[in-house]
Scaffold this active site. Structure first.
Site, short mmCIF file in Angstrom:
data_model
loop_
_atom_site.label_atom_id
_atom_site.label_comp_id
_atom_site.label_asym_id
_atom_site.label_seq_id
_atom_site.Cartn_x
_atom_site.Cartn_y
_atom_site.Cartn_z
N GLN A 126 7.17 -2.75 11.63
CA GLN A 126 7.14 -1.29 11.70
C GLN A 126 6.41 -0.74 10.49
O GLN A 126 6.77 -1.07 9.36
CB GLN A 126 8.58 -0.80 11.73
CG GLN A 126 8.75 0.69 11.71
CD GLN A 126 9.98 1.09 10.91
OE1 GLN A 126 10.01 0.95 9.69
NE2 GLN A 126 11.00 1.57 11.59
N GLY A 127 5.38 0.08 10.70
CA GLY A 127 4.66 0.67 9.57
C GLY A 127 4.94 2.16 9.46
O GLY A 127 4.12 2.98 9.87
N TYR A 128 6.10 2.49 8.95
CA TYR A 128 6.44 3.91 8.75
C TYR A 128 6.34 4.28 7.26
O TYR A 128 5.49 5.05 6.84
CB TYR A 128 7.87 4.21 9.23
CG TYR A 128 8.06 4.29 10.75
CD1 TYR A 128 7.07 3.91 11.64
CD2 TYR A 128 9.27 4.75 11.28
CE1 TYR A 128 7.27 3.97 13.01
CE2 TYR A 128 9.47 4.82 12.65
CZ TYR A 128 8.48 4.43 13.52
OH TYR A 128 8.68 4.50 14.86
N SER A 129 7.29 3.70 6.45
CA SER A 129 7.43 4.14 5.06
C SER A 129 6.22 3.81 4.21
O SER A 129 5.53 2.81 4.43
CB SER A 129 8.65 3.47 4.44
OG SER A 129 9.81 3.88 5.09
N SER A 161 9.69 -5.07 7.08
CA SER A 161 10.30 -6.37 7.34
C SER A 161 9.45 -7.13 8.34
O SER A 161 8.74 -6.53 9.15
CB SER A 161 11.73 -6.24 7.89
OG SER A 161 12.14 -4.92 7.96
N GLU A 244 17.58 3.64 15.45
CA GLU A 244 17.72 2.83 14.24
C GLU A 244 18.99 3.23 13.50
O GLU A 244 19.76 2.39 13.05
CB GLU A 244 16.50 3.01 13.33
CG GLU A 244 16.55 2.08 12.12
CD GLU A 244 15.39 2.26 11.17
OE1 GLU A 244 14.80 3.36 11.15
OE2 GLU A 244 15.10 1.31 10.43
#
Lengths: 397, 360
Positions: A126-129, A161, A244
């Site tokens: 996941q590429g959010y933060s 992660s 989440e």
């Protein structure tokens, strides 16, 4: 209030138990931080075929295709926990990407990605933060610049992660730099093997690299890989962020951990006295048991609300904050019960439970911060739950 | 599976709250608190009209025949209103008669209790919370001697259920010779307690021993937890309302994150407690195996959470919180008494550990 199950539900419970007994030689834990092994993928396939994983996902996309039934889902969860059977994969691809695609993906995206994701063939990160956009996620700066049919993506993500094991990333990028910050974001899928991506492990206080930093330099991605429309990324991501948070405060796992704490305090002795017989320790244990009960019954209450289509209101808003904190406190008491043994971490004759209490204690602190910090949760509770005003915005500096 | 209140339960709770808003307004509570001779007869009359005295008494004796969960919901409403009535005896005395009374005792007392014509109190403090200052009642040859302290509603009760030091229960009539009662004034002036002195007082034994006492204790714990829940709700509401209205530094204080977080922490602590109280009430009738443990945890945990909320809501009010003007202190003190009655949190948690066989 009536907590009895109908005969139908009781027979469903028997069915689940029967399945678990019949297949206990095939139990294989799903992937945690690693790529799933073959046995785990076979177990996952067996779960999907029998409706114990991907239960409500349409068969056309590789799921089981059952009607949503929250009570049956809970029975499945309870019976798997009781039998110590692995629940199948719980990864970000399944918990976040799949619901997103089901909600807003194109037919082609659904057909292409959902089935291999469910079966563990395609692993996602996941590429959010970003370093400058955690709690204020909409402030993200990774940019995607148009280049013909493609975007060229540059920037940095953090807290990613499984980035090193993943085949693909679902990523938030800024496509419209001039637009207000919530409107200029797109949600895009691309392979982690694309040239220009560099993954650096981010070692945490547990001593392991549970996360990574990911750097993008002119990563070329077709514009057709955007999900839910260009500039709509913020809304697309928010549709699944709530999943989440729900996952992070789940009391089921906490119950198992509390049972382990009781066993520990019954078996560990100091000067020949069991820890459980130390009144201070017993008192702390009981105080946590009360908290555990509040969260367990709160879970039944929110479950009832979702079964009747009502909003769980405040009872739902407190789950992440209280659940994560309780987990941390259980690990903290275990370490105190172990005393000097509680500081050991490396393998050795005196180490207990392979150091899992210490690892949980440290890692859970991360969970209190991740997925919306405790402070962000308190803002949500006070603003949406209690109707207190937002803090006035200051001028941008 | 349904973990929610029924429409009937919600309506009955709201209806009691409306009754209390009239019969036990804050002005009325203030007057009661200021006058030790006030017995709150008008408040009791309004509650009798409502049917409250018969809540757990079966219909054959003129009661409503409801469950402990229903009684807990009533208790919550009484806590919200800081109502000047001792509710515990209203529920525990009929339970004692149901569990351990003879047919004769039941038919003599239950109809009168259900109609509100007579009131009852339960003296089990020493047996549950432990004996202090030499208190304790002994039974010999059908007579009781000794002292029982901290009896809510004990000053005016017509009927007393008394536990002796061996855990056996006895029924004593209010007018019995040799019984004297003294007022015990605590911090919570909305409910006065009695110190009962027994000098060879005639008593009728109730059957059943410690198991019946344990049931009464569990029910008492649930009612106290529910009363505390109602009081906490009000303290949070008052703090939030104040934070939305009070201005400092040119803003309402509720827009400051420091104040918002205090309010959020109170709500986050209390909301899961509501589920625990509901379950504890439900389990008393529907899941007796779990009943004692959840009742204990409800009592102890609500006591802890309420101390935090009482303190925090007062702080959110700033200096006004500690004045008599707003009346916030009535709720503050209400939960303060509930915390200690029938055992403080540490004692109750020690019992909780024993119940599970974790400790000796």
């Amino acid at each position: 209030m009536d907590l009895r199950l109908t005969p139908d539900m009781e027979s469903f419970r028997d069915e689940v138990r029967g399945f678990l007994v019949a297949h206990q030689d095939r139990y294989a834990p799903g992937a945690g931080a690693d790529r799933p092994r073959e046995a785990a993928m076979e177990w996952q396939a067996l779960l999907i075929d029998n409706g114990y994983a991907a239960r409500t996902i349409p068969q056309a996309y590789g799921g089981y295709g059952a009607q949503p039934d929250i009570l049956k889902s809970r029975i499945i969860a309870e019976e798997f926990t009781a039998a110590g059977a692995p629940r199948g994969f719980a990864n970000q691809g399944i918990s976040m990407l799949v619901p997103t695609l089901l909600e807003v993906g194109s037919e082609e995206q659904k057909t292409r990605w959902i089935s291999p994701t469910l079966r563990g063939e395609t692993v996602w990160c996941q590429g959010y933060s970003e370093p400058g956009a955690g709690s204020d996620l909409a402030n993200l700066q990774t940019k995607a610049v148009e280049d013909g049919e493609d975007f060229l993506i540059s920037g940095q993500k953090i807290w990613t992660s499984t980035a090193a094991q993943a085949d693909m990333i679902f990523c938030l990028v800024r496509t419209e730099p001039q637009a207000p910050k919530h409107d200029g974001i797109s949600y895009i899928l691309f392979p982690m093997t694309t040239p220009g991506i560099e993954v650096r492990p981010l070692k945490t206080m547990t001593g392991s690299a549970e996360f990574n930093e990911v750097f993008f330099t002119d990563v070329r991605v077709p514009q057709s890989a955007v999900v839910g429309g260009r500039g709509r990324g913020w809304f697309v991501a928010n549709a699944t962020l709530k999943h989440e948070r729900g996952m992070l405060g789940d009391p089921n796992a906490t119950e198992a951990r509390f049972a382990a704490l009781i066993d520990l305090m019954k078996s560990e002795t100091v000067d020949g006295q069991r820890l459980i017989d130390n009144p201070v320790m017993a008192d702390r244990l009981m105080a946590l048991q009360a908290r555990l009960m509040t969260m367990k019954f709160n879970g039944l209450r929110t479950l009832t609300a979702s079964m009747t289509g009502e909003s769980a209101g405040m009872a739902g808003m407190v789950v992440k904050l209280q659940g994560c904190e309780l987990n941390h406190q259980i690990a903290a008491l275990a370490i105190d019960a172990l005393g000097e043994l509680g500081v050991l971490y490396e393998d050795g004759p005196h180490l207990r439970a392979k150091g899992s209490w210490q690892r949980n204690y440290m890692f859970d602190l991360g969970l209190i911060i991740g997925g919306g910090t405790a402070q962000i949760q308190k803002n949500i509770i006070s603003e949406r739950g209690l109707g207190l005003p937002r803090e006035p915005k200051l001028a941008v500096v | 599976m349904d973990f929610s209140l029924t429409e009937d339960q919600r309506m009955m709770q709201e209806s009691l709250s409306r009754t209390l808003a009239e019969a036990a307004s804050l002005d009325r509570v203030r007057k009661f608190a200021g006058d030790p001779t006030d017995r709150g007869a008008d408040v009791w009359a309004a509650l009798t009209d409502f049917g409250l005295p018969g809540i757990v008494i079966s219909e054959e004796y003129g009661g409503l025949g409801l469950t402990l969960l229903d009684a807990a919901l009533m208790s919550e409403a009484l806590g919200r209103a800081v109502a000047p009535v001792p509710f515990m005896g209203t529920v525990l005395a009929p339970l004692a008669l149901r569990l351990a009374g003879s047919a004769e005792q039941q038919s003599k007392w239950l109809p009168k209790l259900a109609s509100g014509e007579v009131t009852a109190a339960v003296a089990i403090s020493e047996a549950v919370a432990g004996a202090r200052d030499g208190a304790g009642v002994t039974a010999s040859g059908g007579k009781l001697s000794g002292k029982a302290l901290f009896v809510p509603g004990g000053l005016g009760a017509d009927l007393l259920i008394v536990a002796d030091t061996g855990g056996a229960l006895h029924l004593v009539e209010g007018g019995a010779a040799g019984l004297t009662r003294e007022i015990m004034t605590g911090i919570d002036l909305t409910r006065r307690m009695a110190e009962l002195t027994f000098d060879k007082v005639a008593a009728e034994p109730l059957t059943g021993g410690k198991d019946v006492l344990a049931r009464l204790r569990d029910a008492g714990w649930v009612l106290l937890a529910a009363d505390t829940l109602g009081a906490c709700d009000v303290m949070i509401e008052k703090a939030v309302a104040y934070a939305k209205e009070r201005k400092q530094f040119g803003r309402v204080i509720g827009s400051f994150q420091a104040v918002k977080h205090l309010c959020a922490e109170m709500a986050a602590e209390l909301e899961p407690c509501r589920s625990l109280v509901w379950y504890a009430g439900y389990a008393f009738d529907a899941a007796p195996d779990e009943s004692s443990l959840v009742a204990a945890h409800a009592k102890a945990h609500l006591s802890e959470v309420s101390r935090f909320i009482a303190r925090t809501s007062t702080e959110v009010h700033g200096g006004m919180g500690i004045t008599d003007l707003l009346g916030l202190h009535f709720w503050f003190k209400r939960v303060g008494l509930n915390r200690q009655l029938l055992g403080g949190p540490e004692r109750v948690r020690a019992l909780a550990a024993q119940m599970q066989g974790l400790t000796a």
